[in-house]
Design a protein around this motif. Structure first.
Motif, PDB file in Angstrom:
ATOM      1  N   ALA A  75      -8.600  16.070   1.722  1.00 54.29           N
ATOM      2  CA  ALA A  75      -9.290  14.847   1.310  1.00 54.29           C
ATOM      3  C   ALA A  75      -8.643  14.252   0.068  1.00 54.29           C
ATOM      4  O   ALA A  75      -8.464  13.032  -0.036  1.00 54.29           O
ATOM      5  CB  ALA A  75     -10.765  15.150   1.052  1.00 54.29           C
ATOM      6  N   THR A  76      -8.283  15.103  -0.892  1.00 53.91           N
ATOM      7  CA  THR A  76      -7.616  14.629  -2.103  1.00 53.91           C
ATOM      8  C   THR A  76      -6.286  13.979  -1.758  1.00 53.91           C
ATOM      9  O   THR A  76      -5.947  12.907  -2.277  1.00 53.91           O
ATOM     10  CB  THR A  76      -7.394  15.792  -3.082  1.00 53.91           C
ATOM     11  N   GLU A  77      -5.529  14.614  -0.873  1.00 50.48           N
ATOM     12  CA  GLU A  77      -4.238  14.059  -0.464  1.00 50.48           C
ATOM     13  C   GLU A  77      -4.423  12.701   0.200  1.00 50.48           C
ATOM     14  O   GLU A  77      -3.706  11.740  -0.096  1.00 50.48           O
ATOM     15  CB  GLU A  77      -3.547  15.034   0.498  1.00 50.48           C
ATOM     16  N   ALA A  78      -5.401  12.606   1.100  1.00 46.40           N
ATOM     17  CA  ALA A  78      -5.634  11.355   1.824  1.00 46.40           C
ATOM     18  C   ALA A  78      -6.085  10.238   0.884  1.00 46.40           C
ATOM     19  O   ALA A  78      -5.625   9.091   0.988  1.00 46.40           O
ATOM     20  CB  ALA A  78      -6.688  11.574   2.912  1.00 46.40           C
ATOM     21  N   LEU A  79      -6.968  10.559  -0.064  1.00 47.43           N
ATOM     22  CA  LEU A  79      -7.443   9.546  -0.999  1.00 47.43           C
ATOM     23  C   LEU A  79      -6.335   9.084  -1.940  1.00 47.43           C
ATOM     24  O   LEU A  79      -6.281   7.913  -2.323  1.00 47.43           O
ATOM     25  CB  LEU A  79      -8.640  10.082  -1.790  1.00 47.43           C
ATOM     26  N   ASN A  80      -5.446  10.006  -2.311  1.00 40.18           N
ATOM     27  CA  ASN A  80      -4.300   9.613  -3.146  1.00 40.18           C
ATOM     28  C   ASN A  80      -3.393   8.636  -2.413  1.00 40.18           C
ATOM     29  O   ASN A  80      -2.913   7.652  -2.983  1.00 40.18           O
ATOM     30  CB  ASN A  80      -3.502  10.843  -3.574  1.00 40.18           C
ATOM     31  N   ILE A  81      -3.139   8.928  -1.145  1.00 38.46           N
ATOM     32  CA  ILE A  81      -2.299   8.041  -0.335  1.00 38.46           C
ATOM     33  C   ILE A  81      -2.964   6.676  -0.191  1.00 38.46           C
ATOM     34  O   ILE A  81      -2.327   5.624  -0.337  1.00 38.46           O
ATOM     35  CB  ILE A  81      -2.036   8.663   1.050  1.00 38.46           C
ATOM     36  N   LEU A  82      -4.261   6.672   0.070  1.00 34.17           N
ATOM     37  CA  LEU A  82      -5.000   5.423   0.216  1.00 34.17           C
ATOM     38  C   LEU A  82      -5.009   4.634  -1.088  1.00 34.17           C
ATOM     39  O   LEU A  82      -4.861   3.401  -1.096  1.00 34.17           O
ATOM     40  CB  LEU A  82      -6.432   5.727   0.662  1.00 34.17           C
ATOM     41  N   ASN A  83      -5.164   5.354  -2.202  1.00 34.63           N
ATOM     42  CA  ASN A  83      -5.163   4.691  -3.504  1.00 34.63           C
ATOM     43  C   ASN A  83      -3.819   4.029  -3.791  1.00 34.63           C
ATOM     44  O   ASN A  83      -3.761   2.884  -4.270  1.00 34.63           O
ATOM     45  CB  ASN A  83      -5.484   5.716  -4.597  1.00 34.63           C
ATOM     46  N   ASP A  84      -2.717   4.731  -3.488  1.00 33.29           N
ATOM     47  CA  ASP A  84      -1.385   4.155  -3.695  1.00 33.29           C
ATOM     48  C   ASP A  84      -1.178   2.924  -2.819  1.00 33.29           C
ATOM     49  O   ASP A  84      -0.639   1.902  -3.264  1.00 33.29           O
ATOM     50  CB  ASP A  84      -0.298   5.191  -3.386  1.00 33.29           C
ATOM     51  N   ALA A  85      -1.608   3.022  -1.554  1.00 32.56           N
ATOM     52  CA  ALA A  85      -1.432   1.905  -0.628  1.00 32.56           C
ATOM     53  C   ALA A  85      -2.231   0.690  -1.087  1.00 32.56           C
ATOM     54  O   ALA A  85      -1.747  -0.450  -1.049  1.00 32.56           O
ATOM     55  CB  ALA A  85      -1.869   2.324   0.775  1.00 32.56           C
ATOM     56  N   PHE A  86      -3.460   0.921  -1.538  1.00 37.60           N
ATOM     57  CA  PHE A  86      -4.303  -0.173  -2.005  1.00 37.60           C
ATOM     58  C   PHE A  86      -3.728  -0.823  -3.260  1.00 37.60           C
ATOM     59  O   PHE A  86      -3.697  -2.045  -3.401  1.00 37.60           O
ATOM     60  CB  PHE A  86      -5.713   0.342  -2.278  1.00 37.60           C
ATOM     61  N   ALA A  87      -3.247   0.028  -4.189  1.00 35.10           N
ATOM     62  CA  ALA A  87      -2.671  -0.493  -5.426  1.00 35.10           C
ATOM     63  C   ALA A  87      -1.446  -1.356  -5.144  1.00 35.10           C
ATOM     64  O   ALA A  87      -1.272  -2.426  -5.740  1.00 35.10           O
ATOM     65  CB  ALA A  87      -2.311   0.654  -6.365  1.00 35.10           C
ATOM     66  N   GLU A  88      -0.597  -0.893  -4.235  1.00 37.87           N
ATOM     67  CA  GLU A  88       0.600  -1.663  -3.911  1.00 37.87           C
ATOM     68  C   GLU A  88       0.241  -2.971  -3.210  1.00 37.87           C
ATOM     69  O   GLU A  88       0.866  -4.004  -3.417  1.00 37.87           O
ATOM     70  CB  GLU A  88       1.542  -0.824  -3.053  1.00 37.87           C
ATOM     71  N   ALA A  89      -0.801  -2.914  -2.360  1.00 35.10           N
ATOM     72  CA  ALA A  89      -1.236  -4.121  -1.668  1.00 35.10           C
ATOM     73  C   ALA A  89      -1.735  -5.173  -2.667  1.00 35.10           C
ATOM     74  O   ALA A  89      -1.539  -6.370  -2.488  1.00 35.10           O
ATOM     75  CB  ALA A  89      -2.340  -3.790  -0.671  1.00 35.10           C
ATOM     76  N   LYS A  90      -2.360  -4.722  -3.731  1.00 31.32           N
ATOM     77  CA  LYS A  90      -2.863  -5.642  -4.748  1.00 31.32           C
ATOM     78  C   LYS A  90      -1.790  -6.030  -5.770  1.00 31.32           C
ATOM     79  O   LYS A  90      -2.010  -6.880  -6.627  1.00 31.32           O
ATOM     80  CB  LYS A  90      -4.049  -5.012  -5.491  1.00 31.32           C
ATOM     81  N   GLY A  91      -0.645  -5.341  -5.693  1.00 30.49           N
ATOM     82  CA  GLY A  91       0.433  -5.655  -6.619  1.00 30.49           C
ATOM     83  C   GLY A  91       0.246  -5.070  -8.001  1.00 30.49           C
ATOM     84  O   GLY A  91       0.854  -5.531  -8.959  1.00 30.49           O
ATOM     85  N   ILE A  92      -0.593  -4.024  -8.127  1.00 33.15           N
ATOM     86  CA  ILE A  92      -0.837  -3.445  -9.455  1.00 33.15           C
ATOM     87  C   ILE A  92      -0.223  -2.065  -9.603  1.00 33.15           C
ATOM     88  O   ILE A  92      -0.325  -1.463 -10.660  1.00 33.15           O
ATOM     89  CB  ILE A  92      -2.346  -3.364  -9.753  1.00 33.15           C
ATOM     90  N   SER A  93       0.417  -1.574  -8.531  1.00 30.43           N
ATOM     91  CA  SER A  93       0.947  -0.215  -8.602  1.00 30.43           C
ATOM     92  C   SER A  93       2.070  -0.102  -9.627  1.00 30.43           C
ATOM     93  O   SER A  93       2.403   0.979 -10.082  1.00 30.43           O
ATOM     94  CB  SER A  93       1.455   0.242  -7.242  1.00 30.43           C
ATOM     95  N   GLN A  94       2.691  -1.233  -9.971  1.00 32.30           N
ATOM     96  CA  GLN A  94       3.782  -1.209 -10.927  1.00 32.30           C
ATOM     97  C   GLN A  94       3.297  -1.309 -12.373  1.00 32.30           C
ATOM     98  O   GLN A  94       4.085  -1.419 -13.294  1.00 32.30           O
ATOM     99  CB  GLN A  94       4.748  -2.356 -10.625  1.00 32.30           C
ATOM    100  N   GLN A  95       2.005  -1.300 -12.567  1.00 35.02           N
ATOM    101  CA  GLN A  95       1.465  -1.555 -13.887  1.00 35.02           C
ATOM    102  C   GLN A  95       1.838  -0.478 -14.903  1.00 35.02           C
ATOM    103  O   GLN A  95       2.341  -0.764 -15.966  1.00 35.02           O
ATOM    104  CB  GLN A  95      -0.061  -1.687 -13.810  1.00 35.02           C
ATOM    105  N   THR A  96       1.582   0.795 -14.583  1.00 35.88           N
ATOM    106  CA  THR A  96       1.855   1.878 -15.523  1.00 35.88           C
ATOM    107  C   THR A  96       2.375   3.108 -14.786  1.00 35.88           C
ATOM    108  O   THR A  96       1.828   3.498 -13.752  1.00 35.88           O
ATOM    109  CB  THR A  96       0.577   2.275 -16.295  1.00 35.88           C
ATOM    110  N   LEU A  97       3.431   3.710 -15.328  1.00 32.36           N
ATOM    111  CA  LEU A  97       3.945   4.989 -14.852  1.00 32.36           C
ATOM    112  C   LEU A  97       3.693   6.000 -15.957  1.00 32.36           C
ATOM    113  O   LEU A  97       4.277   5.902 -17.037  1.00 32.36           O
ATOM    114  CB  LEU A  97       5.443   4.901 -14.544  1.00 32.36           C
TER     115      LEU A  97
END
Length: 299
Positions: A75-97
């Motif tokens: 479940a943790t793995e799946a939610l992490n993947i979903l979170n990354d996909a959602f962030a990239e879709a919104k264009g915010i995944s590049q905000q902070t590393l």
């Protein structure tokens, strides 16, 4: 076509994953902004759908059942993947590393080169924290870490940056106190920093000093290489260091490497991150940049 009609509600999975990490329904409820009763209800829904208990109720909290433990990891793995996909879709995944990095790599590599990465990738803000501890990605908010070791951390993707190579280094002033260091035996006339470090045994054996006993030396241990290098620069003794990290010190003459012989112990410096974040664009961008910047160190 994949049949997903039997999937439980995403809300219930999210509540379960948080409760699994907290091992406490009340704490999970607080983090999720819910009541404890609402958390218990969502867990009950999920357990009914699974057909087995996911938690073992105990007097002081809860613990995962065997089935719950396996499900929580996925479940943790799946939610992490979903979170990354959602962030990239919104264009915010590049905000902070967010990067956790060991001291020597931070001081002698990352701090000197990170500006170049940010110039190439102005849409990625970087947060760096220096630590010797292995970061808990699920609780800390870090995206990646740089660690030294064998690269076999459970649940993490490990990408080798450079193999660990080491050789003795010292200040020229210290070498001058014995008329210079011309043979490996000359090193034994000087104070050895961190003589219990197993790298010393490996290097002295490779240098033909098999059986060299450093047990008479003072039991010092400096920890990170950057601290030991500072002591060597100050003339306090001979340090066993990784040359790649101290090229500036060698070029300036603050340190000398008297012998070309370097040794390895099978370890290295690795970029690590959760397997579920393998396809994160900002991580892939950072990994590619690190590969380019460290390529000379791998030869």
């Amino acid at each position: 076509m994949v049949d997903r009609t039997n999937l439980p509600p995403l809300a219930a999975i999210r509540v379960f994953e948080e409760a699994a990490r907290c091992k406490n329904f009340t704490l999970a409820a607080d983090k999720l902004g819910m009541t404890q009763a609402a958390v218990s209800y969502q867990i009950k829904i999920l357990e009914e759908r699974v057909g087995a208990p996911l938690f073992i109720r105990e007097a002081r909290g809860v613990s995962l059942s065997e089935i719950g433990n396996v499900f929580a990891e996925k479940a943790t793995e799946a939610l992490n993947i979903l979170n990354d996909a959602f962030a990239e879709a919104k264009g915010i995944s590049q905000q902070t590393l967010a990067i956790s990095v060991i001291p020597t790599f931070a001081t002698n590599f990352l701090a000197r080169k990170l500006g170049g990465f940010q110039m190439e990738n102005p849409n990625i803000a970087v947060r760096v924290e220096v630590s010797e501890s292995l970061v808990d990605f699920s609780a800390s908010g870090f995206d990646v870490a740089v660690r030294g070791g064998q690269g076999n951390w459970r649940g993490l993707a490990s990408h080798l940056l450079i193999p660990t190579r080491f050789t003795p280094m010292l200040s020229p002033d210290l070498a001058a106190t014995i008329g210079g260091v011309h043979t490996p035996e000359d090193l034994l006339r000087l104070h050895i920093l961190s003589p219990a470090d197993p790298w010393w045994n490996r290097w002295t054996a490779a240098a033909g000093l098999e059986g060299t006993d450093l047990t008479g030396e003072v039991r010092q241990h400096f920890g990170p290489q950057v601290l030991e290098a500072s002591a060597a620069i100050a003339g306090q003794g001979v340090a066993m260091l990784t040359p790649a990290f101290f090229q500036d010190e060698l070029k300036s003459g603050r340190l000398i490497q008297p012998f070309g012989l370097t040794c390895e112990d099978g370890s290295g410096y690795w970029l690590v991150f959760p397997e579920s974040h393998r396809h994160s664009q900002k991580i892939r961008t950072f990994r590619k940049w690190l590969d380019i910047e460290t390529q000379d160190w791998r030869t």
